[in-house]
Design a protein around this motif. Structure first.
Motif, PDB file in Angstrom:
ATOM      1  N   LEU A  41      42.369  37.790  26.772  1.00 39.48           N
ATOM      2  CA  LEU A  41      42.393  39.082  27.455  1.00 39.48           C
ATOM      3  C   LEU A  41      41.057  39.351  28.126  1.00 39.48           C
ATOM      4  O   LEU A  41      41.004  39.840  29.273  1.00 39.48           O
ATOM      5  CB  LEU A  41      42.712  40.187  26.449  1.00 39.48           C
ATOM      6  N   GLY A  42      39.965  39.041  27.430  1.00 40.31           N
ATOM      7  CA  GLY A  42      38.644  39.238  28.009  1.00 40.31           C
ATOM      8  C   GLY A  42      38.452  38.438  29.285  1.00 40.31           C
ATOM      9  O   GLY A  42      37.914  38.949  30.276  1.00 40.31           O
ATOM     10  N   LEU A  46      40.470  40.045  32.105  1.00 41.70           N
ATOM     11  CA  LEU A  46      39.828  41.270  32.589  1.00 41.70           C
ATOM     12  C   LEU A  46      38.607  40.948  33.446  1.00 41.70           C
ATOM     13  O   LEU A  46      38.348  41.629  34.448  1.00 41.70           O
ATOM     14  CB  LEU A  46      39.429  42.153  31.400  1.00 41.70           C
ATOM     15  N   ALA A 102      39.880  39.998  36.709  1.00 45.31           N
ATOM     16  CA  ALA A 102      40.330  41.208  37.405  1.00 45.31           C
ATOM     17  C   ALA A 102      39.154  41.959  38.020  1.00 45.31           C
ATOM     18  O   ALA A 102      39.273  42.547  39.097  1.00 45.31           O
ATOM     19  CB  ALA A 102      41.090  42.114  36.437  1.00 45.31           C
ATOM     20  N   VAL A 103      38.012  41.951  37.333  1.00 51.32           N
ATOM     21  CA  VAL A 103      36.811  42.589  37.890  1.00 51.32           C
ATOM     22  C   VAL A 103      36.433  41.935  39.212  1.00 51.32           C
ATOM     23  O   VAL A 103      36.051  42.619  40.170  1.00 51.32           O
ATOM     24  CB  VAL A 103      35.637  42.489  36.887  1.00 51.32           C
ATOM     25  N   GLY A 140      37.450  45.087  40.800  1.00 49.83           N
ATOM     26  CA  GLY A 140      36.467  45.873  40.067  1.00 49.83           C
ATOM     27  C   GLY A 140      35.722  46.867  40.938  1.00 49.83           C
ATOM     28  O   GLY A 140      35.574  46.672  42.150  1.00 49.83           O
ATOM     29  N   LEU A 167      36.058  48.111  35.573  1.00 52.78           N
ATOM     30  CA  LEU A 167      37.478  48.288  35.904  1.00 52.78           C
ATOM     31  C   LEU A 167      37.824  49.752  35.676  1.00 52.78           C
ATOM     32  O   LEU A 167      37.433  50.328  34.651  1.00 52.78           O
ATOM     33  CB  LEU A 167      38.359  47.407  35.022  1.00 52.78           C
ATOM     34  N   SER A 213      36.889  54.350  33.095  1.00 50.59           N
ATOM     35  CA  SER A 213      36.368  53.057  33.530  1.00 50.59           C
ATOM     36  C   SER A 213      35.614  52.399  32.382  1.00 50.59           C
ATOM     37  O   SER A 213      35.064  53.075  31.512  1.00 50.59           O
ATOM     38  CB  SER A 213      35.445  53.223  34.739  1.00 50.59           C
ATOM     39  N   PRO A 230      34.648  45.118  31.166  1.00 52.70           N
ATOM     40  CA  PRO A 230      35.348  44.076  30.394  1.00 52.70           C
ATOM     41  C   PRO A 230      34.410  43.098  29.700  1.00 52.70           C
ATOM     42  O   PRO A 230      34.802  42.446  28.732  1.00 52.70           O
ATOM     43  CB  PRO A 230      36.190  43.362  31.458  1.00 52.70           C
TER      44      PRO A 230
END
Length: 384
Positions: A88-89, A92, A95-96, A100, A110, A116, A119
């Motif tokens: 998950l880390g 994320l 995703a940043v 982000g 995020l 906000s 991550p």
């Protein structure tokens, strides 16, 4: 205390036994550090609970309850979520890179509605749990020296590269050093440690020249010669050193620190809270707070040592390493012994993100203490 004492029939009895196994002296020392932080934040705000001291105390109280809840959770839960939390880390952090928020030239956050978060803080705990699970049940020879070491090396490198690209050099250093500490504690060969150390030293100049951003290179050059730009890039370090030196042996007195009260000291409530404390309470005040930090580290490492589970030993040691690195890096930064990298002094400085990471890690440490007589099997994560 035996394993059976922690698993008697009756949920209420089990909960009482688990709560009694928490190290309450450890909790008291954490509270003393957070209390000292609140007093300093009160002083730096001009003898006002707002905007920092009240929020600091409220956040610590809430997270202390969370730590206690995490402490009584079955250790098998931590074992089970190790890889998912690491995965998950990573997701994320990716995703940043894609969506982000950009703040002050860095893409680290995020946003979900009005909330906000960073991550990279998830990864500080994720790397500890994932490496502890990876090494659980691994033969000593493989942990000491083998091609298999590329697996943990890759697990550390992926988040470090993603965080460094944000850019966030301080957090990337924390993740890298925490991961390296777990690998060493798992039994890495001293010959390899020497080789890696020499390689890292040799890579410093090329990394500074070709990898770091301009502002990061400027921080390093400023650290080496802060007087070259006293009103610009060297301002932070010089003002911090003035605050440290002016405190003397006993300090100027509570609420009487000129550098912090007159706002000469930058980021006084976060990165340089320790410098403000040194100015008002002097050398003896610094030694007192560092003694509390040393007590926390000693008690946490003792918990790791007493654990019968290899997973528990490495997980507790890794969480303690993260906390220790916070203290060492911030202390060196404030004293001008390291570049300014935006690492606060844990529990003393204002900042919710770091406090969440630290208290979650200590929840893991106390969980290891509560279940210190338990073993975790490498296959199903069950106690034996």
């Amino acid at each position: 205390m035996t394993v059976s004492a922690l698993t008697r029939p009756g949920e209420r009895d089990r909960l009482i036994v688990k709560l009694s196994e928490i190290d309450w002296l450890f909790v008291l020392v954490l509270s003393l550090i957070a209390g000292a932080g609140a007093l300093m934040l009160f002083s730096m705000a001009g003898s006002s609970w707002m905007p920092w001291a009240a929020a600091h105390l409220g956040r610590f109280t809430l997270l202390l309850l969370v730590m206690i809840v995490l402490a009584v959770i079955d250790l098998r839960v931590w074992f089970a979520i190790a890889y998912p939390l690491y995965g998950l880390g990573l997701l994320l952090l990716i995703a940043v890179e894609a969506v982000g928020d950009v703040r002050l030239g860095a893409q680290r956050w995020l946003a979900i509605g009005s909330f906000s978060f960073q991550p990279s803080e998830v990864m500080k705990l994720g790397i500890v749990l994932a490496l502890a699970r990876l090494y659980h049940g691994v033969p000593a020879q493989r942990a000491r020296l083998s091609w298999w070491l590329f697996v943990p090396a890759t697990m550390i490198a992926l988040p470090v590269l993603l965080v460094a690209h944000q850019p966030d050099l301080g957090t990337a250093m924390l993740i890298a050093l925490t991961g390296a500490a777990i690998v060493v504690l798992a039994g890495l060969s001293w010959r390899l440690i020497a080789i890696f150390s020499a390689t890292a030293i040799a890579a410093v100049v090329p990394m500074i020249t070709f990898v770091l951003h301009d502002y990061q290179r400027e921080r390093i050059f400023t650290f080496l010669n802060p007087e070259s730009d006293p009103s610009g890039s060297g301002y932070h370090i010089l003002q911090s050193m003035i605050a440290l030196g002016s405190g003397g042996l006993l300090g100027k007195g509570y609420g009487l620190g000129s550098q912090s009260q007159l706002n000469f000291l930058p980021e006084k409530q976060t990165d340089f809270a320790f410098a403000a404390l040194a100015e008002e309470f002097g050398f003896l005040g610094c030694v007192s707070i560092l003694a509390l930090y040393a007590a926390v580290i000693f008690m946490a490492l003792r918990t790791a040592y007493l654990s019968h589970s290899h997973f528990g030993r490495l997980a507790a040691s890794g969480a303690t390493a993260t906390f220790t690195l916070y203290v060492l890096i911030n202390g060196a930064m404030v004293m001008g012994l390291a570049p300014v990298v935006g690492v606060p002094m844990p529990l003393l400085s204002y900042g919710g993100t770091v406090m969440v990471t630290v208290m979650a890690g200590f929840g893991l440490v106390q969980c290891v203490r509560v279940h210190r007589y338990a073993e975790v099997t490498s296959g199903k994560g069950s106690f034996v």
